[in-house]
Scaffold this motif. Sequence first.
Motif, PDB file in Angstrom:
ATOM      1  N   ARG A  93       1.697  13.902   8.022  1.00 14.65           N
ATOM      2  CA  ARG A  93       0.372  13.287   8.225  1.00 14.65           C
ATOM      3  C   ARG A  93      -0.710  13.970   7.394  1.00 14.65           C
ATOM      4  O   ARG A  93      -1.528  13.307   6.755  1.00 14.65           O
ATOM      5  CB  ARG A  93      -0.010  13.333   9.713  1.00 14.65           C
ATOM      6  N   SER A  94      -0.733  15.293   7.400  1.00 13.29           N
ATOM      7  CA  SER A  94      -1.797  15.998   6.691  1.00 13.29           C
ATOM      8  C   SER A  94      -1.709  15.773   5.180  1.00 13.29           C
ATOM      9  O   SER A  94      -2.723  15.516   4.519  1.00 13.29           O
ATOM     10  CB  SER A  94      -1.729  17.504   6.995  1.00 13.29           C
ATOM     11  N   ALA A  95      -0.499  15.863   4.643  1.00  9.19           N
ATOM     12  CA  ALA A  95      -0.333  15.667   3.196  1.00  9.19           C
ATOM     13  C   ALA A  95      -0.719  14.237   2.808  1.00  9.19           C
ATOM     14  O   ALA A  95      -1.338  14.013   1.762  1.00  9.19           O
ATOM     15  CB  ALA A  95       1.115  15.954   2.795  1.00  9.19           C
ATOM     16  N   ALA A  96      -0.372  13.275   3.665  1.00  5.04           N
ATOM     17  CA  ALA A  96      -0.737  11.879   3.383  1.00  5.04           C
ATOM     18  C   ALA A  96      -2.257  11.717   3.465  1.00  5.04           C
ATOM     19  O   ALA A  96      -2.869  11.010   2.649  1.00  5.04           O
ATOM     20  CB  ALA A  96      -0.040  10.950   4.369  1.00  5.04           C
ATOM     21  N   GLY A  97      -2.888  12.376   4.429  1.00  8.09           N
ATOM     22  CA  GLY A  97      -4.344  12.310   4.558  1.00  8.09           C
ATOM     23  C   GLY A  97      -5.033  12.877   3.329  1.00  8.09           C
ATOM     24  O   GLY A  97      -6.000  12.297   2.816  1.00  8.09           O
ATOM     25  N   LEU A  98      -4.515  13.997   2.826  1.00  4.73           N
ATOM     26  CA  LEU A  98      -5.096  14.599   1.620  1.00  4.73           C
ATOM     27  C   LEU A  98      -4.915  13.667   0.417  1.00  4.73           C
ATOM     28  O   LEU A  98      -5.826  13.508  -0.399  1.00  4.73           O
ATOM     29  CB  LEU A  98      -4.427  15.957   1.358  1.00  4.73           C
ATOM     30  N   ARG A  99      -3.752  13.032   0.344  1.00  5.20           N
ATOM     31  CA  ARG A  99      -3.508  12.076  -0.755  1.00  5.20           C
ATOM     32  C   ARG A  99      -4.514  10.930  -0.690  1.00  5.20           C
ATOM     33  O   ARG A  99      -5.105  10.536  -1.712  1.00  5.20           O
ATOM     34  CB  ARG A  99      -2.075  11.532  -0.658  1.00  5.20           C
ATOM     35  N   LEU A 100      -4.747  10.373   0.500  1.00 13.09           N
ATOM     36  CA  LEU A 100      -5.687   9.256   0.635  1.00 13.09           C
ATOM     37  C   LEU A 100      -7.101   9.682   0.243  1.00 13.09           C
ATOM     38  O   LEU A 100      -7.810   8.943  -0.451  1.00 13.09           O
ATOM     39  CB  LEU A 100      -5.676   8.738   2.079  1.00 13.09           C
ATOM     40  N   LEU A 101      -7.510  10.878   0.682  1.00  9.73           N
ATOM     41  CA  LEU A 101      -8.852  11.374   0.340  1.00  9.73           C
ATOM     42  C   LEU A 101      -8.985  11.569  -1.165  1.00  9.73           C
ATOM     43  O   LEU A 101     -10.005  11.219  -1.771  1.00  9.73           O
ATOM     44  CB  LEU A 101      -9.121  12.703   1.059  1.00  9.73           C
ATOM     45  N   SER A 102      -7.930  12.096  -1.785  1.00 10.65           N
ATOM     46  CA  SER A 102      -8.013  12.353  -3.220  1.00 10.65           C
ATOM     47  C   SER A 102      -7.952  11.044  -4.010  1.00 10.65           C
ATOM     48  O   SER A 102      -8.598  10.904  -5.045  1.00 10.65           O
ATOM     49  CB  SER A 102      -6.950  13.377  -3.604  1.00 10.65           C
ATOM     50  N   ASP A 103      -7.217  10.047  -3.489  1.00 14.54           N
ATOM     51  CA  ASP A 103      -7.202   8.716  -4.132  1.00 14.54           C
ATOM     52  C   ASP A 103      -8.598   8.095  -4.130  1.00 14.54           C
ATOM     53  O   ASP A 103      -9.051   7.524  -5.126  1.00 14.54           O
ATOM     54  CB  ASP A 103      -6.235   7.772  -3.396  1.00 14.54           C
ATOM     55  N   VAL A 104      -9.282   8.197  -2.990  1.00 19.34           N
ATOM     56  CA  VAL A 104     -10.625   7.624  -2.892  1.00 19.34           C
ATOM     57  C   VAL A 104     -11.575   8.349  -3.845  1.00 19.34           C
ATOM     58  O   VAL A 104     -12.379   7.732  -4.546  1.00 19.34           O
ATOM     59  CB  VAL A 104     -11.144   7.699  -1.439  1.00 19.34           C
ATOM     60  N   ALA A 105     -11.457   9.691  -3.903  1.00 21.58           N
ATOM     61  CA  ALA A 105     -12.340  10.474  -4.775  1.00 21.58           C
ATOM     62  C   ALA A 105     -12.134  10.126  -6.242  1.00 21.58           C
ATOM     63  O   ALA A 105     -13.071  10.155  -7.038  1.00 21.58           O
ATOM     64  CB  ALA A 105     -12.089  11.966  -4.552  1.00 21.58           C
ATOM     65  N   SER A 106     -10.893   9.760  -6.602  1.00 21.35           N
ATOM     66  CA  SER A 106     -10.621   9.445  -8.011  1.00 21.35           C
ATOM     67  C   SER A 106     -10.812   7.955  -8.314  1.00 21.35           C
ATOM     68  O   SER A 106     -10.564   7.506  -9.423  1.00 21.35           O
ATOM     69  CB  SER A 106      -9.187   9.862  -8.381  1.00 21.35           C
ATOM     70  N   GLY A 107     -11.234   7.198  -7.301  1.00 22.39           N
ATOM     71  CA  GLY A 107     -11.500   5.772  -7.520  1.00 22.39           C
ATOM     72  C   GLY A 107     -10.276   4.904  -7.354  1.00 22.39           C
ATOM     73  O   GLY A 107     -10.339   3.683  -7.510  1.00 22.39           O
ATOM     74  N   ALA A 108      -9.117   5.505  -7.009  1.00 23.05           N
ATOM     75  CA  ALA A 108      -7.874   4.736  -6.896  1.00 23.05           C
ATOM     76  C   ALA A 108      -7.666   4.169  -5.493  1.00 23.05           C
ATOM     77  O   ALA A 108      -6.831   3.302  -5.286  1.00 23.05           O
ATOM     78  CB  ALA A 108      -6.682   5.612  -7.268  1.00 23.05           C
ATOM     79  N   GLY A 109      -8.430   4.663  -4.522  1.00 24.62           N
ATOM     80  CA  GLY A 109      -8.196   4.243  -3.137  1.00 24.62           C
ATOM     81  C   GLY A 109      -9.371   3.475  -2.571  1.00 24.62           C
ATOM     82  O   GLY A 109     -10.448   3.413  -3.157  1.00 24.62           O
TER      83      GLY A 109
END
Length: 339
Positions: free
Chosen positions: A187-203
């Motif tokens: 869960r935590s690793a997936a949460g970090l991935r989602l946050l980083s996707d949004v920050a890079s404009g991909a999410g």
Amino acid sequence: MSPNSGSAPGPLGASDEFTVIAGLRARFEAAAALRAPGGDAPPVGDIWIGDDAAVVTLPSSGRSVLATDLLVGGVHFDEAYSSLEDVGYKALMVTVSDIAAMGVRPAYALVSVAAPPGTDFDLLGAGLAGAAGECSCVIVGGDLAGAPVLVVSTAVLGVAESGAPPPLSRGGARPGDLLFVTGPLGRSAAGLRLLSDVASGAGDDSALARPPASDLVRAHRRPVARVAEGEAARRSGANAAIDLSDGLAGDLRHLAEASGVGVDLDVVPVADGATAEEAMTGGEDYELLIATGDPDELLAAFRGADLATPLVIGRCTDHPGHLAVGGDPLPTGTWLHRF
Ligand SMILES: [Mg+2]
């Protein structure tokens, strides 16, 4: 402590060391008082924040269990993804998780903070107090210093009551033990991935507010130590436990090596919205991995404490060094600091 650089003498003001400590002290004592309705906080004779050292009364006379951990800005957290309140909360919870892995409840904590100018100690303190209240752990002291990056170090003391099973170690597992985890992983690793996707404009930012993304992001920002689960495991007579901070693959290896056993995993429970890789090597789950020779007792203890049923993932074998998942070698990926 007086520094030899990085600070300067001067008038007291809103953001000086002693004013900040007074604010934190009030917050931490209020959090403790909520947990001791009708009682004094601190109890008569005990000394918490404000003296050279804290004086505490241990809740029982058993073995003391101590752990410390630290979170470093830019290494353990990114202030773009977590608020200062999240950082404070997580800084205490990760150490409580190590105490929980020993099957023990936390009692007292020390918190040391090194922080850059302009740090909002109200937010950081609210997070620390929130975690302390959540796990009935009283913050009784610490230290404060100026620094170029934010560093939060927490030390926690827990006590295993005498007459009950001793603290769990990672070295007690035996061949034939069943292995359980206290919840699905990644869960935590997936949460970090989602946050980083949004920050890079991909999410998609708006998706973060809805499950499962909201649960994953929360797990990354505010992990909750499995205190009651660890205690139930110890009291049920489990043989070993470890908290999953570095990732299942790495922490399972730690347990197997310390216990001198091999491991055959049948299944890795993947959290909704996470990937199998995140569940295996993502890290920061803060679920517990438990080895027991008496699975019925473990399940009964969890039921008796009204806890979610732990998930069986495999067993320990008498082939030390042999670590397999579904017949394949266990992945080697794990979180590792390099120096
Ligand atoms: Mg640990």
